[in-house]
Scaffold this active site. Structure first.
Site, PDB file in Angstrom:
ATOM      1  N   LYS A  28     -55.291 -21.734 -16.929  1.00 54.77           N
ATOM      2  CA  LYS A  28     -55.446 -20.394 -17.468  1.00 54.77           C
ATOM      3  C   LYS A  28     -54.104 -19.671 -17.495  1.00 54.77           C
ATOM      4  CE  LYS A  28     -59.841 -20.315 -15.003  1.00 54.77           C
ATOM      5  NZ  LYS A  28     -60.163 -20.324 -13.566  1.00 54.77           N
ATOM      6  N   ARG A  39     -53.198 -13.036 -11.490  1.00 54.74           N
ATOM      7  CA  ARG A  39     -52.828 -13.432 -12.862  1.00 54.74           C
ATOM      8  C   ARG A  39     -52.580 -12.218 -13.738  1.00 54.74           C
ATOM      9  NH1 ARG A  39     -53.902 -18.970 -13.478  1.00 54.74           N
ATOM     10  NH2 ARG A  39     -55.728 -19.766 -12.414  1.00 54.74           N
ATOM     11  N   GLU A  81     -46.809 -23.359 -21.568  1.00 51.00           N
ATOM     12  CA  GLU A  81     -47.049 -23.460 -20.127  1.00 51.00           C
ATOM     13  C   GLU A  81     -46.589 -22.189 -19.422  1.00 51.00           C
ATOM     14  OE1 GLU A  81     -48.495 -24.533 -17.733  1.00 51.00           O
ATOM     15  OE2 GLU A  81     -48.001 -26.546 -17.093  1.00 51.00           O
ATOM     16  N   ASP A 113     -43.152 -27.160 -12.824  1.00 47.02           N
ATOM     17  CA  ASP A 113     -42.846 -27.292 -11.404  1.00 47.02           C
ATOM     18  C   ASP A 113     -42.440 -28.753 -11.155  1.00 47.02           C
ATOM     19  OD1 ASP A 113     -42.810 -26.349  -8.718  1.00 47.02           O
ATOM     20  OD2 ASP A 113     -44.844 -27.047  -8.393  1.00 47.02           O
TER      21      ASP A 113
HETATM   22  P1  IMP Z   1     -46.572 -29.273 -12.240  1.00 40.58           P
HETATM   23  O1  IMP Z   1     -47.501 -30.299 -12.773  1.00 40.58           O
HETATM   24  O2  IMP Z   1     -46.195 -29.543 -10.820  1.00 40.58           O
HETATM   25  O3  IMP Z   1     -45.370 -29.013 -13.107  1.00 40.58           O
HETATM   26  O4  IMP Z   1     -47.419 -27.969 -12.078  1.00 40.58           O
HETATM   27  C1  IMP Z   1     -47.606 -27.047 -13.003  1.00 40.58           C
HETATM   28  C2  IMP Z   1     -48.709 -26.095 -12.573  1.00 40.58           C
HETATM   29  O5  IMP Z   1     -48.692 -25.802 -11.163  1.00 40.58           O
HETATM   30  C3  IMP Z   1     -48.455 -24.790 -13.266  1.00 40.58           C
HETATM   31  O6  IMP Z   1     -49.065 -24.782 -14.537  1.00 40.58           O
HETATM   32  C4  IMP Z   1     -49.062 -23.797 -12.297  1.00 40.58           C
HETATM   33  O7  IMP Z   1     -50.426 -23.624 -12.578  1.00 40.58           O
HETATM   34  C5  IMP Z   1     -48.895 -24.418 -10.932  1.00 40.58           C
HETATM   35  N1  IMP Z   1     -47.732 -23.849 -10.215  1.00 40.58           N
HETATM   36  C6  IMP Z   1     -46.576 -24.456  -9.932  1.00 40.58           C
HETATM   37  N2  IMP Z   1     -45.716 -23.645  -9.285  1.00 40.58           N
HETATM   38  C7  IMP Z   1     -46.365 -22.466  -9.161  1.00 40.58           C
HETATM   39  C8  IMP Z   1     -45.993 -21.176  -8.583  1.00 40.58           C
HETATM   40  O8  IMP Z   1     -44.882 -20.933  -8.065  1.00 40.58           O
HETATM   41  N3  IMP Z   1     -46.934 -20.209  -8.661  1.00 40.58           N
HETATM   42  C9  IMP Z   1     -48.153 -20.396  -9.235  1.00 40.58           C
HETATM   43  N4  IMP Z   1     -48.527 -21.559  -9.789  1.00 40.58           N
HETATM   44  C10 IMP Z   1     -47.646 -22.593  -9.750  1.00 40.58           C
END
Ligand code: IMP
Length: 176
Positions: A42, A163, A97, A101
């Site tokens: 979301k 959010r 996105e 992360d």
């Molecule tokens: P990735 O697959 O590790 O790149 O994760 C991406 C998802 O993790 C993002 O779309 C967010 O929903 C969540 N996420 C990663 N870091 C944060 C943060 O600092 N705050 C909130 N959500 C995060």
């Protein structure tokens, strides 16, 4: 400012100005094309709404929902909970996105969209947290690079909260 927020990292004004710049750049890069903007639910919703106002092309929009499972960070995997409403065959897709992360989510979704027949897949992300990257992946368009801190607001949540904050901020430690 919300009582649970330690500091504001990026203000609403900065986000709006940067979204305008990104929208203009995307409009130039995709001139003559009709890209499909795909938001990842979301977290991408507020950013997608802001960004698309500044894309001067005949776009369409769609959403996907993906979730991480398996708990531990090193073996985390990603599940597709909601697919696109239409076929992606031949589409120029711009994935929207909230934050990149580890990069795992993007890797899975990009592979998935190419398997469905997308012509091209690029990524626009409001935030980038490069220090946390596990997968060698980069967003094509980035709003802001943020340090390795847990951030909330403008779509980003902690336990589904925050959010709706109009800025990106760092949570106070006692809220975890
Ligand atoms: P990735 O697959 O590790 O790149 O994760 C991406 C998802 O993790 C993002 O779309 C967010 O929903 C969540 N996420 C990663 N870091 C944060 C943060 O600092 N705050 C909130 N959500 C995060």
């Amino acid at each position: 400012m919300h009582a649970d927020i330690k500091k504001i990292l990026i203000s609403e004004k900065e986000i709006c100005e940067r979204s305008k710049e990104l929208g203009r750049k995307i409009s130039e890069d995709y001139r003559g094309k009709k890209p499909l903007l795909v938001g990842l639910l979301k977290g991408s919703v507020p950013f997608m709404a802001e960004l698309m106002k500044h894309i001067e092309l005949d776009i369409e929009i769609d959403f996907m929902d993906v979730s991480s499972y398996d708990g531990t960070e090193s073996v985390g995997d990603v599940r597709i909970d909601k697919d696109l409403s239409n076929s992606a065959r031949g589409d120029d897709i711009i994935l929207v996105e909230d934050i990149v992360d580890t990069g795992r989510t993007l890797q899975v979704v990009i592979d998935f969209l190419y398997q469905k027949g997308a012509s091209s897949v690029k990524v626009v992300s409001l935030l980038d947290k490069p220090d946390r990257r596990v997968v060698d992946i980069k967003a094509d368009y980035v709003g802001f690079v943020v340090p390795n801190e847990f951030v909330v607001g403008f779509g980003l949540d902690y336990n589904q909260k925050y959010r709706n904050l109009p800025y990106v901020g760092v949570l106070k430690e006692d809220c975890y």
